[in-house]
Write an enzyme that holds these catalytic residues in place. Sequence first.
Site, PDB file in Angstrom:
ATOM      1  N   PRO A 154       0.699  -1.317  -0.008  1.00 39.75           N
ATOM      2  CA  PRO A 154      -0.074   0.009   0.028  1.00 39.75           C
ATOM      3  C   PRO A 154       0.858   1.101   0.084  1.00 39.75           C
ATOM      4  O   PRO A 154       1.893   1.352   0.674  1.00 39.75           O
ATOM      5  CB  PRO A 154      -0.742   0.078   1.345  1.00 39.75           C
ATOM      6  CG  PRO A 154      -0.823  -1.737   1.673  1.00 39.75           C
ATOM      7  CD  PRO A 154       0.587  -2.106   1.234  1.00 39.75           C
ATOM      8  N   GLU A 155       0.276   2.111  -0.755  1.00 41.52           N
ATOM      9  CA  GLU A 155       1.230   3.393  -0.848  1.00 41.52           C
ATOM     10  C   GLU A 155       0.210   4.406  -0.394  1.00 41.52           C
ATOM     11  O   GLU A 155      -0.783   4.325   0.075  1.00 41.52           O
ATOM     12  CB  GLU A 155       1.524   3.766  -2.231  1.00 41.52           C
ATOM     13  CG  GLU A 155       2.731   2.679  -2.711  1.00 41.52           C
ATOM     14  CD  GLU A 155       3.113   2.839  -4.184  1.00 41.52           C
ATOM     15  OE1 GLU A 155       3.075   4.116  -4.671  1.00 41.52           O
ATOM     16  OE2 GLU A 155       3.556   1.891  -4.765  1.00 41.52           O
TER      17      GLU A 155
END
Length: 270
Positions: free
Chosen positions: A2-3
């Site tokens: 996840p960013e």
Amino acid sequence: MPELPEVETTVRKISPGLLGKVITEIACDWPRMLRPGLRVARGQAIGRKVTGVRRRGKFAVIELGGEGAAIVIHLRMSGRLDVVPAGRGAGKHVHVRIGLRGGMELRFEDARKFGRVVVTTSAAELLRDVGVEPLSDEFVPSALANLIRGRARQLKPLLLDQSVVSGLGNIYTDESLHRARLHPLQRSDRLNDKEVVRLHAAIRETLAEGIASNGASIDWAYPGGSMQDRFRVYGRAGLPCGQCGSEIRRIVVGQRGTHFCPVCQRRGRS
Ligand SMILES: [Zn+2]
């Protein structure tokens, strides 16, 4: 992994179920995941009310009262957060459960166990080395220019460095560089003013598009997003560039797969 857009989407999802709730319990079956250890973490969090839920870089921050106390969570490779009824059966990958007065609980599920949950008396101290927030008002082109021109580094690893600009990972860095028409190996101190302005706009537009798409779902760990349908270069090696039709290439930069268009993103081009 996840960013920024995926963490932002997660924070927005869990926020309504957490705000105003009092922490009643912390349970953990994988001690390495919880810091500073179950007993101390319980002592710092139980009885406190959730006063805010926000994102900082790739961290989710659950604020407990106004003095900086917080539960800070990094999802790392495969972490997931959900607020669910406490009585609901939990899968074997739920490793941290945070009980909330009223019968709900926050669950941290993480099959690969790289995620981290930290209970801290000072979120500011814990996150002091996290770089500028790219969607904040302080992130203006001149700020980006100062950050990157003072460092003689290739753009790709520089943008991945969380102490410089926070929130960008492999996907959104590749996408931003294509949008900015900059080569991933271009040296940061050689960007001219126009290129810095392009890169600044590209980072913000790419992240905004990611958030509007609820992030990218490229594996089982993060479902529900649609940014993967809008990728310009990431994961598209061998396919045609949407701008010029040339074949997207994949190279490895600092051990990270890096995708770019050799025509739109010529090295040294201005
Ligand atoms: Zn192209």
